[in-house]
Design a protein around this motif. Structure first.
Motif, mmCIF file in Angstrom:
data_model
loop_
_atom_site.group_PDB
_atom_site.id
_atom_site.type_symbol
_atom_site.label_atom_id
_atom_site.label_comp_id
_atom_site.label_asym_id
_atom_site.label_seq_id
_atom_site.Cartn_x
_atom_site.Cartn_y
_atom_site.Cartn_z
ATOM 1 N N LEU A 110 73.980 64.410 40.149
ATOM 2 C CA LEU A 110 74.407 63.920 41.968
ATOM 3 C C LEU A 110 74.867 65.092 42.566
ATOM 4 N N VAL A 111 75.495 65.546 41.662
ATOM 5 C CA VAL A 111 76.253 66.867 42.885
ATOM 6 C C VAL A 111 76.199 67.807 42.575
ATOM 7 N N GLY A 112 75.068 67.952 42.091
ATOM 8 C CA GLY A 112 74.277 69.213 41.603
ATOM 9 C C GLY A 112 75.019 70.601 41.228
ATOM 10 N N TYR A 113 75.682 69.918 39.943
ATOM 11 C CA TYR A 113 76.099 70.904 38.931
ATOM 12 C C TYR A 113 75.384 71.231 37.672
ATOM 13 N N ILE A 114 74.170 70.285 37.409
ATOM 14 C CA ILE A 114 73.801 70.326 36.519
ATOM 15 C C ILE A 114 71.671 70.453 36.575
ATOM 16 N N ASP A 162 75.837 79.823 46.751
ATOM 17 C CA ASP A 162 75.577 78.955 44.907
ATOM 18 C C ASP A 162 75.927 76.944 45.432
ATOM 19 N N LEU A 163 75.817 77.030 46.455
ATOM 20 C CA LEU A 163 76.668 75.628 47.235
ATOM 21 C C LEU A 163 75.108 75.525 47.609
ATOM 22 N N LYS A 164 74.540 76.124 48.020
ATOM 23 C CA LYS A 164 72.888 75.493 48.425
ATOM 24 C C LYS A 164 72.045 75.320 47.629
ATOM 25 N N LYS A 165 71.946 76.439 46.791
ATOM 26 C CA LYS A 165 71.144 75.849 45.294
ATOM 27 C C LYS A 165 71.389 74.433 44.547
ATOM 28 N N ARG A 166 73.301 74.695 44.401
ATOM 29 C CA ARG A 166 74.006 72.533 44.054
ATOM 30 C C ARG A 166 73.470 71.408 44.851
ATOM 31 N N LEU A 167 73.364 72.122 46.368
ATOM 32 C CA LEU A 167 72.709 70.567 47.024
ATOM 33 C C LEU A 167 70.950 70.620 46.622
ATOM 34 N N GLU A 168 70.649 71.466 46.536
ATOM 35 C CA GLU A 168 68.936 71.430 46.017
ATOM 36 C C GLU A 168 68.687 71.010 44.556
ATOM 37 N N ARG A 169 69.259 71.414 43.470
ATOM 38 C CA ARG A 169 69.241 70.423 42.993
ATOM 39 C C ARG A 169 69.934 69.077 42.748
#
Length: 490
Positions: free
Chosen positions: A486-490, A176-183
């Protein structure tokens, strides 16, 4: 045990027949010890000295005939053993003492055999009981060891299940955090494009406004900050991918070990509950000689412990990486927002400076236009003044010309003549000064017109710069991503 006791069972199952003579025949004794069950070859350890074959020789009596006379040698059986009716004299084969001694010997041998048989039966019963107890004890110990083994497997299964759950949760969290980082990494493309477009638009400034001002410096810094954030995000994204691969490898080892533990638990649990009356038990000859083991309890426990420790190590590294990524997202978002605000402040200040300069230019341009109008009016007044000096000059010159026609001595240089000459000189000097002033005014007018042109050009430049900074650049910068993006939550 069944094979060992079979001869005795045969004796009591088949009672002896009444002997026709006092000394039983060898064939009669042998027939009473015949085994009534199928014969199974026993190993060497089961060849006991009390088997019936041993006592066949002990109880057997081979009667012998008395020595024959030499005259009977070489005769046929019918001649050497004549019937009683054919014999003329009856000879004695045994004496009564021999007969009694033979009976006593048989009695003693019978008693000895019975004592030996009784002792053998007692020892056999004791041995059967001891072996039964030993077998029960051994089987109990094996069952106990299997139970302990099942408990050990259950313990390591619970440890593996707990660690596997923790690893799956950690892997999911890192995913999940990797997906946030990608976003978050994808969200940085828009601000970078905005900054680059702002720099591109500001290259379209004209003239003196094409200056390396603070806005341009801040824009270059913003591009560097965003690219630096992207590089760090990309680097941590690669680390996250590598860590996920390590987590999945550790998870695979745990799952494989857990599957092996479950299979071993199922087998050992089945073995633990096997009893002598259970179904499915059978002989497997030579299975005890097959050593298919590849580990000992220490190496077996160490293998699972190493898997758990390896998983815990990867999980700790994954948790640390997640913390670093979380910090990275917060730091990069703050850096980009801080630089974004710095650029906006620089834009605001520059727009204010440009607008102020534009207003001042407009003011100076208005004053210049007013001055041009006044100069033009002044030039027109000078020209009118020059034109107005023409008639007085004509009058003075006409007077002088007329007085040149006076006759003879009348051509007197009288005060009137002198005054007319001075008047002409004064008017000429006035005209010359007015013409000089006219040239000066015209030069000033040209200067004012040039200044007007410069101001108008500078005003156009300022208007263009103001349009670029205020409309194009600041218009694009209104859509900067929010912190949650910017932190990938959206």
């Amino acid at each position: 045990m069944e094979l060992v006791g079979s001869p005795l069972s045969a004796v009591y199952a088949h009672p002896r027949s009444t002997p026709t003579s006092f000394l039983p025949a060898i064939s009669t004794m042998a027939s009473s010890y015949k085994n009534r069950v199928p014969y199974y070859p026993l190993p060497q350890s089961f060849s006991l000295p009390w088997m019936p074959s041993t006592y066949y020789k002990t109880a057997a009596i081979n009667p012998t005939l008395a020595p024959l006379s030499k005259s009977s040698q070489g005769l046929t059986p019918s001649k050497s053993l004549p019937f009683v009716s054919n014999r003329t004299t009856l000879f004695t084969r045994y004496t009564p003492d021999d007969w009694y001694r033979s009976n006593l010997t048989n009695y003693k041998e019978s008693e000895t055999s019975r004592r030996n048989a009784e002792r053998l039966r007692v020892e056999t019963s004791r041995m059967i009981q001891d072996k039964y107890q030993q077998t029960q004890k051994t089987q109990g110990e094996s069952t106990k060891n299997l139970g302990l083994r099942v408990s050990d497997i259950e313990f390591w299964k619970s440890e593996l299940c707990g660690e596997l759950d923790e690893m799956i949760g950690e892997t999911n969290a890192l995913t999940d955090l990797k997906k946030r980082l990608e976003r978050a990494l994808a969200e940085t493309e828009a601000p970078l494009q905005v900054s680059q477009e702002c720099l591109l638009h500001r290259e379209k400034r004209m003239g003196i406004d094409l200056v390396h001002d603070d806005v341009e410096k801040q824009l270059f810094m913003e591009v560097d900050v965003i690219r630096s954030c992207q590089e760090r995000m990309q680097r941590y994204l690669e680390k996250a991918k590598a860590q996920l691969a390590s987590n999945r490898a550790a998870q695979h080892e745990l799952e494989r070990d857990l599957a092996n533990k479950q299979a071993a638990h199922r087998i050992d649990n089945k073995c633990h509950y096997l009893r002598n009356t259970s179904d499915g038990i059978s002989y497997y000859r030579g299975v005890e000689r097959v050593d298919a083991t590849i580990s000992v309890p220490e190496s077996w426990a160490k293998f699972t412990d190493d898997n758990i420790l390896g998983s815990q190590s990867e999980r700790a590294a994954s948790a640390k990486l997640r913390d670093n990524i979380e910090n990275l997202l917060v730091v990069t978002a703050n850096e980009m927002w801080r630089q974004f605000n710095a650029v906006n402040v620089a834009f605001t200040n520059r727009i204010a400076e440009t607008a102020d300069a534009k207003n001042k230019i407009q003011t100076h341009l208005a004053k210049t236009l007013q001055e041009i109008f006044q100069i033009e009016m002044n030039i027109e007044a000078i020209r009118k003044a020059i034109r107005d000096k023409g008639p007085p000059l004509k009058v003075a010159q006409t007077r002088l010309d007329e007085r040149t026609r006076r006759p003879n001595v009348e051509l007197c240089r009288d005060p009137a003549q002198i005054r007319l000459i001075n008047e002409v000189h004064e008017i000429d000097e006035t005209i010359q000064s007015l013409q000089q002033r006219l040239r000066d005014a015209e030069d000033m007018l040209q200067m004012l017109v040039h200044t007007k042109s410069v101001l108008e050009h500078d005003l156009a430049i300022k208007a263009n710069s103001l349009f670029i900074d205020q409309e194009k650049c600041m218009g694009m910068r209104k859509a900067f991503p929010c912190t949650t993006r910017l932190v990938g939550y959206i």
